[in-house]
Motif scaffolding. Structure first.
Motif, mmCIF file in Angstrom:
data_model
loop_
_atom_site.group_PDB
_atom_site.id
_atom_site.type_symbol
_atom_site.label_atom_id
_atom_site.label_comp_id
_atom_site.label_asym_id
_atom_site.label_seq_id
_atom_site.Cartn_x
_atom_site.Cartn_y
_atom_site.Cartn_z
ATOM 1 N N CYS A 119 0.828 -1.212 0.000
ATOM 2 C CA CYS A 119 0.000 0.000 0.000
ATOM 3 C C CYS A 119 0.859 1.258 0.000
ATOM 4 N N LEU A 123 0.016 3.568 -2.978
ATOM 5 C CA LEU A 123 -0.869 4.674 -2.580
ATOM 6 C C LEU A 123 -0.178 5.772 -1.794
ATOM 7 N N GLY A 127 -1.919 5.919 2.111
ATOM 8 C CA GLY A 127 -2.285 4.517 1.988
ATOM 9 C C GLY A 127 -1.543 3.649 2.987
ATOM 10 N N ALA A 131 -3.177 1.372 5.843
ATOM 11 C CA ALA A 131 -2.809 -0.048 5.873
ATOM 12 C C ALA A 131 -2.347 -0.463 7.264
ATOM 13 N N GLN A 257 -9.422 2.029 -1.649
ATOM 14 C CA GLN A 257 -8.409 1.215 -2.303
ATOM 15 C C GLN A 257 -7.538 0.481 -1.290
ATOM 16 N N THR A 258 -7.194 1.156 -0.196
ATOM 17 C CA THR A 258 -6.371 0.513 0.832
ATOM 18 C C THR A 258 -7.102 -0.658 1.466
ATOM 19 N N ILE A 261 -7.318 -3.548 -1.049
ATOM 20 C CA ILE A 261 -6.025 -4.214 -1.248
ATOM 21 C C ILE A 261 -5.680 -5.062 -0.033
ATOM 22 N N GLN A 262 -5.931 -4.555 1.162
ATOM 23 C CA GLN A 262 -5.652 -5.326 2.371
ATOM 24 C C GLN A 262 -6.521 -6.578 2.463
#
Length: 312
Positions: A119, A123, A127, A131, A257-258, A261-262
């Motif tokens: 991240c 990001l 980000g 994260a 988005q974070t 993605i996580q």
């Protein structure tokens, strides 16, 4: 988010894992080297990623609200993943005595070792901060829901919370307090944290590469029938469920988005250690971690592409 950036980041991660695998040829991973890697990653590099992110992000009331939101979303997503894993284990593996392990491996991701560095690369500081907060939510889930599930008497004891008191958690608390009271550290300290933070991704990937070289084919074949459920849930079903969960809310783009993605991260590296502590299937935890990490190199870019279809 540019898909090419995601692909390049995953490609770099893959190359780092290969380097780790090569290193294992000359220096096999044992208890001593494992402890050194974990200490450097968990107690030095990851706290520095957290502090570096906080130092480079403007803190205000809205930011603190988003941080709390990420923390809550993390716990919700983790519990949803555990519930999905439990459900699929009951449906598809009725005779299995590893339902609790399957459930935890399905919900708890490698949001620290892989998630925070990824991240940060994709990001930026904001980000990386989100994260780190997401990873704190994973820690809370591990030492509450996870411990209760693994214990035979199914009771929660306050002493298990002591495990949540660690250097990365302290870095989050200290960094946020400093930001809240507008305390600016000296530039030399900021520069040091930036440089040490850059160690996180290479060290973590080297460690995973060395773990991969320790796999034994016989153990993989024997455990494979039990591992497909947690790997499928963790890498595919949970990210899809998370996409649908956040799609209906008007959250900040970097935050969404974070979180997504996580949710795509492979199974948590701590699994084997946690299972060994509570006399669960340690080997299954280690194998699932390694195999899901390898498959994650393919599924993460694919799921990021799916995510982009919903966000854009």
């Amino acid at each position: 988010m540019e898909f090419t950036i995601v692909f390049q980041s995953i490609l770099i991660i893959t190359m780092m894992i290969i380097i780790g695998a090569i290193l294992a040829r000359t220096s096999p991973l044992n208890n001593e080297t494992r402890a050194v890697f974990i200490n450097m990653i968990v107690n030095i590099a990851m706290p520095c990623i957290i502090l570096s992110s906080i130092f480079h992000v403007d803190m205000n009331e809205d930011m603190f609200k988003r941080i709390v939101l990420v923390f809550v979303l993390s716990i919700v997503i983790n519990v949803v993943g555990i519930a999905l894993g439990w459900t699929f284990a009951i449906i598809f593996q009725k005779d299995s005595d590893r339902t609790r392990e399957i459930a935890l491996l399905s919900g708890l991701g490698n949001t620290g070792f892989i998630g925070i560095p990824l991240c940060a690369a994709l990001l930026g500081p904001e980000g990386a901060l989100y994260a780190a907060i997401f990873d704190a939510g994973v820690d809370v889930t591990i030492w509450t829901v996870g411990v209760v599930m693994l214990q035979k008497n199914r009771k929660f004891a306050l002493h298990t919370l002591k495990s949540m008191i660690n250097i990365p958690t302290a870095a989050i608390v200290i960094g946020l307090l400093a930001a809240y009271f507008n305390i600016k550290p000296p530039e030399v300290f900021v520069g040091l944290s930036d440089r040490l933070a850059a160690m996180a991704a290479p060290l973590a990937m080297f460690y995973i590469g060395m773990m991969i070289m320790g796999l034994q084919r016989g153990n993989v074949r024997q455990a494979a029938p039990k591992m497909w459920v947690p790997i499928t849930v963790k890498l595919i079903l949970l990210p899809v469920a998370t996409i649908f969960m956040v799609h209906f809310f008007n959250f900040d783009s970097v935050l969404i988005q974070t979180v997504l993605i996580q949710s795509m991260m492979p199974t948590i590296t701590l699994a084997s250690i946690l299972f060994a502590r509570y006399k669960a299937d340690e080997q299954m935890g280690a194998l699932t971690t390694v195999l899901s990490t390898l498959l994650g190199l393919v599924t993460i870019p694919f799921m990021v592409y799916v995510m982009s279809l919903f966000i854009n």
